[in-house]
Design a protein around this motif. Structure first.
Motif, PDB file in Angstrom:
ATOM      1  N   ALA A  19       0.768  -1.032   0.035  1.00  0.00           N
ATOM      2  CA  ALA A  19      -0.152   0.085  -0.017  1.00  0.00           C
ATOM      3  C   ALA A  19       0.968   1.283   0.023  1.00  0.00           C
ATOM      4  CB  ALA A  19      -1.014  -0.051   1.116  1.00  0.00           C
ATOM      5  N   GLU A  20       2.094   1.461   0.951  1.00  0.00           N
ATOM      6  CA  GLU A  20       3.132   2.468   0.885  1.00  0.00           C
ATOM      7  C   GLU A  20       3.575   2.553  -0.442  1.00  0.00           C
ATOM      8  OE1 GLU A  20       6.856   4.455   0.854  1.00  0.00           O
ATOM      9  OE2 GLU A  20       6.447   2.405   0.445  1.00  0.00           O
ATOM     10  N   GLU A  21       3.986   1.468  -1.393  1.00  0.00           N
ATOM     11  CA  GLU A  21       4.497   1.594  -2.419  1.00  0.00           C
ATOM     12  C   GLU A  21       3.520   2.302  -3.622  1.00  0.00           C
ATOM     13  OE1 GLU A  21       6.793  -0.937  -5.910  1.00  0.00           O
ATOM     14  OE2 GLU A  21       6.026  -1.867  -4.111  1.00  0.00           O
ATOM     15  N   ALA A  22       2.123   1.688  -3.683  1.00  0.00           N
ATOM     16  CA  ALA A  22       1.071   2.173  -4.429  1.00  0.00           C
ATOM     17  C   ALA A  22       0.891   3.666  -4.195  1.00  0.00           C
ATOM     18  CB  ALA A  22      -0.074   1.235  -4.469  1.00  0.00           C
ATOM     19  N   MET A  23       0.708   3.970  -2.780  1.00  0.00           N
ATOM     20  CA  MET A  23       0.353   5.532  -2.340  1.00  0.00           C
ATOM     21  C   MET A  23       1.355   6.558  -2.856  1.00  0.00           C
ATOM     22  SD  MET A  23       0.261   6.977   1.355  1.00  0.00           S
ATOM     23  CE  MET A  23       1.969   6.831   1.495  1.00  0.00           C
ATOM     24  N   ARG A  24       2.953   6.069  -2.840  1.00  0.00           N
ATOM     25  CA  ARG A  24       3.972   6.857  -3.379  1.00  0.00           C
ATOM     26  C   ARG A  24       3.728   7.032  -4.971  1.00  0.00           C
ATOM     27  NH1 ARG A  24       4.982   9.458   0.906  1.00  0.00           N
ATOM     28  NH2 ARG A  24       5.547   7.950   2.882  1.00  0.00           N
ATOM     29  N   ARG A  25       3.439   5.961  -5.570  1.00  0.00           N
ATOM     30  CA  ARG A  25       3.261   6.121  -7.018  1.00  0.00           C
ATOM     31  C   ARG A  25       1.931   6.837  -7.268  1.00  0.00           C
ATOM     32  NH1 ARG A  25       2.665   1.202  -7.713  1.00  0.00           N
ATOM     33  NH2 ARG A  25       0.610   1.085  -8.148  1.00  0.00           N
ATOM     34  N   ARG A  26       0.849   6.655  -6.688  1.00  0.00           N
ATOM     35  CA  ARG A  26      -0.087   7.674  -7.226  1.00  0.00           C
ATOM     36  C   ARG A  26       0.019   9.101  -6.729  1.00  0.00           C
ATOM     37  NH1 ARG A  26      -3.663   2.902  -5.528  1.00  0.00           N
ATOM     38  NH2 ARG A  26      -5.142   2.630  -7.151  1.00  0.00           N
ATOM     39  N   ILE A  27       0.774   9.444  -5.580  1.00  0.00           N
ATOM     40  CA  ILE A  27       0.893  10.961  -5.198  1.00  0.00           C
ATOM     41  C   ILE A  27       1.944  11.458  -6.180  1.00  0.00           C
ATOM     42  CG2 ILE A  27       2.154  12.135  -3.418  1.00  0.00           C
ATOM     43  CD1 ILE A  27       0.724  10.370  -1.301  1.00  0.00           C
ATOM     44  N   LYS A  28       2.870  10.657  -6.767  1.00  0.00           N
ATOM     45  CA  LYS A  28       3.718  11.287  -7.668  1.00  0.00           C
ATOM     46  C   LYS A  28       2.949  11.621  -8.922  1.00  0.00           C
ATOM     47  CE  LYS A  28       8.142  10.087 -10.198  1.00  0.00           C
ATOM     48  NZ  LYS A  28       9.070   9.306 -10.137  1.00  0.00           N
ATOM     49  N   GLU A  29       2.259  10.881  -9.411  1.00  0.00           N
ATOM     50  CA  GLU A  29       1.437  11.088 -10.371  1.00  0.00           C
ATOM     51  C   GLU A  29       0.119  12.389 -10.161  1.00  0.00           C
ATOM     52  OE1 GLU A  29      -0.901   7.333 -11.331  1.00  0.00           O
ATOM     53  OE2 GLU A  29       1.334   6.431 -12.252  1.00  0.00           O
ATOM     54  N   LEU A  30      -0.247  12.397  -9.063  1.00  0.00           N
ATOM     55  CA  LEU A  30      -1.035  13.351  -8.684  1.00  0.00           C
ATOM     56  C   LEU A  30      -0.267  14.750  -8.841  1.00  0.00           C
ATOM     57  CD1 LEU A  30      -4.036  14.125  -7.661  1.00  0.00           C
ATOM     58  CD2 LEU A  30      -3.083  13.748  -5.457  1.00  0.00           C
ATOM     59  N   ASN A  31       0.724  14.695  -8.279  1.00  0.00           N
ATOM     60  CA  ASN A  31       1.541  15.892  -7.751  1.00  0.00           C
ATOM     61  C   ASN A  31       1.874  16.342  -9.465  1.00  0.00           C
ATOM     62  OD1 ASN A  31       1.214  16.055  -5.184  1.00  0.00           O
ATOM     63  ND2 ASN A  31       3.277  15.303  -4.967  1.00  0.00           N
ATOM     64  N   ARG A  32       2.247  15.601 -10.255  1.00  0.00           N
ATOM     65  CA  ARG A  32       2.445  15.967 -11.676  1.00  0.00           C
ATOM     66  C   ARG A  32       1.283  16.611 -12.131  1.00  0.00           C
ATOM     67  NH1 ARG A  32       3.415  11.364 -14.097  1.00  0.00           N
ATOM     68  NH2 ARG A  32       5.557  10.985 -12.984  1.00  0.00           N
ATOM     69  N   ASP A  33       0.038  16.306 -12.198  1.00  0.00           N
ATOM     70  CA  ASP A  33      -1.128  16.499 -12.691  1.00  0.00           C
ATOM     71  C   ASP A  33      -1.209  17.998 -12.231  1.00  0.00           C
ATOM     72  OD1 ASP A  33      -3.457  16.457 -14.289  1.00  0.00           O
ATOM     73  OD2 ASP A  33      -4.543  16.324 -12.488  1.00  0.00           O
ATOM     74  N   ARG A  34      -1.464  17.925 -10.812  1.00  0.00           N
ATOM     75  CA  ARG A  34      -1.896  19.141 -10.022  1.00  0.00           C
ATOM     76  C   ARG A  34      -1.056  20.334 -10.289  1.00  0.00           C
ATOM     77  NH1 ARG A  34      -5.704  19.118  -6.082  1.00  0.00           N
ATOM     78  NH2 ARG A  34      -4.481  20.842  -5.019  1.00  0.00           N
ATOM     79  N   GLY A  35       0.412  19.997 -10.297  1.00  0.00           N
ATOM     80  CA  GLY A  35       1.481  20.924 -10.577  1.00  0.00           C
ATOM     81  C   GLY A  35       1.418  21.603 -11.805  1.00  0.00           C
ATOM     82  N   ALA A  36       0.955  20.744 -12.889  1.00  0.00           N
ATOM     83  CA  ALA A  36       0.811  21.359 -14.174  1.00  0.00           C
ATOM     84  C   ALA A  36      -0.489  22.444 -14.501  1.00  0.00           C
ATOM     85  CB  ALA A  36       0.648  19.945 -15.107  1.00  0.00           C
TER      86      ALA A  36
END
Length: 405
Positions: free
Chosen positions: A290-307
């Motif tokens: 779950a920790e690994e999946a959370m980090r992956r999702r947050i990385k993708e989310l940050n990329r989208d929100r940052g854009a």
């Protein structure tokens, strides 16, 4: 259809509703029995609103002698969209607005076509259309679920007879009542699982609601929160805060659920969850997944929100293993189904240390000892720390992958 046949259909649908038959089976059984009794129904729809975080309702379909998808789900109608416009042009909306019980339209070039659905039905060879609405009283309404719509068509050249329409008017309310019972069961499951968590919700529905009834269990405990949330909340526009929390909560909760965990509580920007299996090392493996999946999702989310120029963050996570009390805790008027005990407090203290030691994830020595050999090789000690409210300092670990953050 004679009176004896109608009575048998009512008896069947009443018994099926009491037995908890699913909506699709209720629809199939009811319509098949209508046809067997001589009522020439070619297709039928029944729609009912629900209480769901995303969906507004469901439509159940039946088509004579055809294979098809028996359920369709619809989201919340947004003003100005095509879906909302179609709803306003529908026979159901007309019934609702005019507070009528029945609407009938003959189908074909010799008959007026004041609803778009009639053109579609004409192309399919239908000749007659009847829509019905069973409205609930104010006491019987649940949220937006205040009525049940249904429609019934036939393809016989002469259409429905007046007697057949009257038979539908007498029999459909019994189906609507059974469908409402089944839908309420589904709503109860949705509500308790949404607000209590999946495992806790199932336990409550199974009768575990007595105050003070708890189980003593060993569990892997998860506590996470968002880095810098207070600053983000203070510096962001008010209407950005809830979407911000929803975005990151979705990333965290989805990761926990997919790995086999249960979210018990959302505390502002914090998330309390447990992983419990007979094999404690497997529960540790689930938490790490779950920790690994959370980090992956947050990385993708940050990329989208940052854009999009929106604020971004990271999650801090504490993992621990310990004995907890799991069950109903609170007053007679307000209970919470959750976990309590020293281990829960330790987990939140470990998560709080993440900021001080500049690590995104910290796990206790108990978690490290319980993990599988393969997983233990991924842990790196960060030293011994005193936890507030805990007598002895303990060694904490982080993940090699977290050192790269």
């Amino acid at each position: 259809m004679d009176a004896a046949q109608a009575t048998r259909i009512v008896e069947w649908v009443t018994g099926a509703g009491l037995a908890g038959m699913a909506e699709t089976e209720l629809m199939r059984g009811f319509c098949s029995r209508l046809v067997e009794a001589g009522l020439p129904v070619a297709r039928a729809n029944m729609g009912i609103d629900t209480l769901h975080p995303v969906l507004e309702g469901r439509i159940f379909r039946w088509v004579h002698d055809a294979e098809f998808e028996p359920i369709s789900e619809y989201g919340r109608l947004v003003e100005g969209t095509q879906a909302e416009e179609r709803w306003r042009r529908s026979p159901y909306f007309h019934l609702y607005q005019e507070d009528q019980e029945i609407l009938r339209r003959r189908i074909g070039p010799d008959h007026p076509c004041d609803f778009a659905i009639l053109d579609d039905l004409h192309r399919e060879g239908q000749t007659d259309y009847v829509a019905l609405m069973q409205r609930f009283s104010a006491q019987g309404a649940i949220g937006e679920m205040d009525c049940i719509f249904s429609s019934w068509t036939t393809a016989v050249p002469q259409g429905f007879s007046d007697g057949e329409i009257e038979t539908l008017r007498r029999l459909v309310p019994s189906l609507a009542l059974a469908m409402k019972c089944s839908s309420l069961t589904r709503i109860a499951e949705t509500l308790v699982e949404t607000y209590l968590g999946r495992d806790a919700g199932r336990r409550v529905l199974n009768g575990r609601i007595a105050r003070g009834v708890t189980d003593r269990i060993q569990a892997v405990l998860w506590f996470s929160d968002l880095h810098g949330f207070t600053h983000i909340a203070d510096t962001s526009a008010p209407d950005e805060i809830i979407p911000f929390l929803n975005d990151y909560s979705e990333a965290i909760i989805s990761s926990i659920h997919e790995a086999g965990g249960d979210v018990l509580k959302l505390i502002g920007d914090g998330t309390l969850a447990i992983f419990k299996t007979k094999d404690q090392s497997l529960a540790c493996r689930q938490a790490l997944a779950a920790e690994e999946a959370m980090r992956r999702r947050i990385k993708e989310l940050n990329r989208d929100r940052g854009a999009r120029g929106l604020p971004t963050t990271e999650a801090y996570l504490g993992l621990h293993v310990g004995e907890v009390f799991y069950g109903n805790i609170g007053s007679r008027e307000r209970l919470d189904f959750t976990v309590v005990g020293p281990a829960v407090n330790e987990t939140s203290r470990i998560a709080a240390l993440c900021h001080s030691v500049e690590r995104s994830v910290l796990v206790s020595s108990a978690f490290q000892a319980a993990a599988q050999d393969e997983d233990r090789r991924a842990f790196v000690s960060v030293g011994r720390y005193a936890l507030r409210g805990v007598k002895r300092p303990q060694e904490l670990f982080t993940l090699e992958s977290a050192l790269e953050d």
